[in-house]
Design an enzyme around this catalytic site. Structure first.
Site, mmCIF file in Angstrom:
data_model
loop_
_atom_site.group_PDB
_atom_site.id
_atom_site.type_symbol
_atom_site.label_atom_id
_atom_site.label_comp_id
_atom_site.label_asym_id
_atom_site.label_seq_id
_atom_site.Cartn_x
_atom_site.Cartn_y
_atom_site.Cartn_z
ATOM 1 N N CYS A 1 0.832 -1.050 -0.033
ATOM 2 C CA CYS A 1 0.064 -0.103 -0.046
ATOM 3 C C CYS A 1 0.976 1.260 0.006
ATOM 4 O O CYS A 1 0.325 2.384 -0.274
ATOM 5 C CB CYS A 1 -0.886 0.154 1.103
ATOM 6 S SG CYS A 1 -0.081 -0.369 2.802
ATOM 7 N N SER B 1 47.172 14.864 25.644
ATOM 8 C CA SER B 1 47.159 13.355 25.883
ATOM 9 C C SER B 1 47.304 12.988 27.303
ATOM 10 O O SER B 1 47.085 11.803 27.537
ATOM 11 C CB SER B 1 47.815 12.711 24.950
ATOM 12 O OG SER B 1 49.123 13.080 25.047
ATOM 13 N N ILE C 1 54.288 9.241 39.382
ATOM 14 C CA ILE C 1 55.659 9.582 38.836
ATOM 15 C C ILE C 1 55.855 10.862 38.628
ATOM 16 O O ILE C 1 55.419 11.218 37.530
ATOM 17 C CB ILE C 1 55.828 8.355 37.659
ATOM 18 C CG1 ILE C 1 55.583 7.088 38.244
ATOM 19 C CG2 ILE C 1 57.500 8.735 37.246
ATOM 20 C CD1 ILE C 1 55.874 6.145 37.274
ATOM 21 N N THR D 1 45.687 9.543 31.300
ATOM 22 C CA THR D 1 46.145 9.928 29.915
ATOM 23 C C THR D 1 44.894 9.345 29.088
ATOM 24 O O THR D 1 43.886 8.866 29.411
ATOM 25 C CB THR D 1 47.216 8.875 29.859
ATOM 26 O OG1 THR D 1 46.993 7.516 29.761
ATOM 27 C CG2 THR D 1 48.745 9.141 30.705
ATOM 28 N N THR E 1 55.677 22.567 29.823
ATOM 29 C CA THR E 1 54.438 23.333 29.677
ATOM 30 C C THR E 1 54.271 24.018 31.049
ATOM 31 O O THR E 1 53.806 23.149 31.777
ATOM 32 C CB THR E 1 53.373 22.616 29.137
ATOM 33 O OG1 THR E 1 53.831 22.136 27.742
ATOM 34 C CG2 THR E 1 52.111 23.383 29.008
ATOM 35 N N ASP F 1 58.265 16.244 23.897
ATOM 36 C CA ASP F 1 59.198 17.348 24.437
ATOM 37 C C ASP F 1 60.650 16.921 24.465
ATOM 38 O O ASP F 1 61.458 17.776 23.985
ATOM 39 C CB ASP F 1 58.481 17.819 25.627
ATOM 40 C CG ASP F 1 57.395 18.497 25.768
ATOM 41 O OD1 ASP F 1 56.841 19.241 24.736
ATOM 42 O OD2 ASP F 1 56.520 18.424 26.698
ATOM 43 N N GLU G 1 45.137 7.111 27.089
ATOM 44 C CA GLU G 1 45.169 5.690 26.989
ATOM 45 C C GLU G 1 44.231 5.154 27.987
ATOM 46 O O GLU G 1 43.633 4.082 27.977
ATOM 47 C CB GLU G 1 46.760 4.996 27.065
ATOM 48 C CG GLU G 1 47.452 5.199 25.783
ATOM 49 C CD GLU G 1 48.235 6.625 25.978
ATOM 50 O OE1 GLU G 1 47.807 7.387 26.773
ATOM 51 O OE2 GLU G 1 49.084 6.977 24.815
#
Length: 519
Positions: A136, A490, A408, A506, A465, A448, A508
């Site tokens: 239809c 990141s 760390i 991070t 930074t 860096d 990850e």
């Protein structure tokens, strides 16, 4: 206990028909009650008109496109590139005001609200519709142009409009943020507010003792977008107990005016539809007259810190509409600074993200309609419900839940060679740099280090930074993820209330977490 009525809506309508009704706006009612009191005002005034004009994101229209030849059962539909929800009958759809464009280059700059405005302006819009074939409904695709006149029906049905109370917004962060309350400047640089205050329909009809509404209910006839509309129930998130009432409304889009329906794009937030709504309040007794005399200075407005990206944003101060409209206020703010409650006094610029001028125009135009006999009042067939404004049940993951400890870190007096050894030995790419007391002062990455070696740089202080994006244990990972994307970083150091590094998160870490979430 409610005051006994001294006149009825039916009697008021007879006076309107006979051109005998006394109709004034909510602004005018303030002066009348101040001069003669609420009891006498209830006898002399028949109708008070209210108005509001602001961004009402919870708005949209049901559209009926009519049947094509051969017929199509629409599965997906787009108007000027904006998706129309089509999970209804064959050629019905719902266009939401905040729906964005499917074209990434246009995105939030032209959405559902803009399509609605274009239709009301009489413009032609492109309809692209796709369907699946049946016996239809054999047609599979349509591309055509339509106007508002071409539609069988265009019924505006807005689930939540006309907020009774709206908090003002400020920002404690050190960066500018973009919200549905507009752009908020850093460090309490401005306060944005919304709402018509003393002209607001629900403010003028609110019974502050019973936490209900004196005359507004289901079936109340209203001014909606320049046409006639009706209240069809309480709006979503309706909460009269706390003075946060809302309305669900409907009206015929074909009767509306572009003056009172305006599309807008809120910078870096999205599109919305500014809607004009006016509700006539029949002055049936002294209680109603008293409520209709509410003033801007009587309406408390919370100041909310939108810099806190959580559902329950902190209320850090209070003000009122009269002060907010001055363009600048001096206010005491209660802030949480490093988990210590402090009070500070600040002078802050204010700005409205709604239009008081158009709210006033709504109230005046509705008044004119009634005085001309073009608009009669309706008696509600039911009261507004008690509503609910509960939060969503949802799990939250905080930065503290995924934090790797102990951190760390390194001191800035180490050499590039020493820094590279730390990265290699710990299989990490980010190294927060701290001072002798453990306070965060910078961060370096493996990139860096590589850059420093290639350029014969030997000092950590020359490559780190210093303008650091950091996080706290109580920050939601969703907020952190967006922050990392926004600044294209990141890794983010996590600090405690004193600014000492307690870990790092991070990209990850987030990828692993989000990957588990999807399973």
């Amino acid at each position: 206990m409610k005051t006994e009525s001294i006149k009825t809506v039916k009697e008021i309508n007879e006076k309107i028909k006979n051109n005998e009704a006394v109709v004034i706006t909510a602004e005018e009612m303030i002066k009348v009650v101040e001069e003669i009191g609420p009891e006498k005002a209830s006898r002399e005034v028949d109708v008070v008109t209210t108005g509001t004009f602001g961004a009402m994101c919870s708005s949209g229209v049901f559209l009926n496109f009519g049947h094509s030849d051969p017929p199509i059962k629409i599965m997906k539909a787009y108007l000027n590139g904006v998706e129309v929800y089509s999970g209804l009958a064959a050629v019905d759809g719902y266009l939401g005001a905040t729906q964005i464009n499917i074209d990434d280059d246009i995105d939030i700059n032209y959405g559902g609200a803009h399509v609605i405005e274009d239709l009301v302006k009489g413009k032609s819009v492109e309809l692209v519709a796709e369907g699946y074939t049946t016996d239809c409904y054999p047609r599979k695709k349509i591309i055509t142009s339509i106007t508002l006149d071409d539609l069988n029906q265009a019924i505006m049905v807005n689930p939540r409009n006309c907020y009774q109370t709206y908090p003002s917004a400020t920002n404690s962060r050190e960066e500018k943020i973009y919200t549905y309350m507009g752009t908020l400047l850093p460090e309490f640089g401005n306060i944005n507010y919304s709402g018509a205050g003393q002209l607001n329909p629900l403010q003028n009809d609110y019974n502050r003792e019973t936490k209900t509404y004196n005359t507004i209910g289901i079936g109340t006839k209203i001014f909606l977008g320049g046409g006639v509309g009706y209240i069809i129930g309480e709006g979503t998130q309706h909460n009269p107990e706390t003075g946060y009432g809302t309305l669900m409304v409907k009206g015929d889009l074909k009767e509306m005016s572009p003056k009172y329906l305006k599309a807008a794009t809120i910078p870096k937030y999205g599109c919305s539809l500014f809607v004009g709504i006016g509700v006539p309040i029949p002055v049936i007794n002294e209680e109603v007259a008293k409520a209709c005399a509410i003033r801007d200075r009587d309406i408390e407005v919370p100041i909310v810190d939108y810099g806190v990206p959580r559902r329950d944003r902190p209320v850090i101060g209070k003000t009122n509409y009269e002060d907010l409209r001055k363009g600048q206020i001096t206010v005491e703010l209660t802030i949480n600074e490093n988990e210590e409650i402090k009070k500070i006094e600040k002078t802050i610029k204010t700005a409205s993200v709604s239009s008081y001028k158009l709210s006033r125009d709504v109230a005046r135009e509705l008044k004119d309609w009634i005085l001309r006999g073009d608009f009669l009042l309706s008696e509600p067939c039911g009261s507004l419900g008690r509503g609910s404004s509960k939060p969503m049940k949802s799990k939250i993951k905080l930065v503290g839940d995924i934090l790797k400890k102990p951190p760390i870190v390194a001191n800035e007096d180490i050499s590039i060679v020493e820094a590279s050894k730390i990265l290699i030995e710990n299989n990490i790419n980010h190294l927060p740099i701290v001072d002798d007391e453990g306070y965060l002062i910078g961060i370096i990455t493996s990139w860096d280090i590589a850059k420093a070696v290639s350029q014969n740089i030997t000092s950590i202080s020359d490559i780190m930074t210093r303008n650091i994006i950091s996080s706290t244990v109580n920050e939601p990972i969703d907020v952190l993820s967006r922050k990392m994307s926004r600044y294209d970083i990141s890794g983010v150091p996590v600090v405690d209330k004193h600014g000492k590094v307690i870990g790092i998160v991070t990209a990850e870490d987030l990828s692993r977490l989000l990957g588990r979430r999807k399973k």
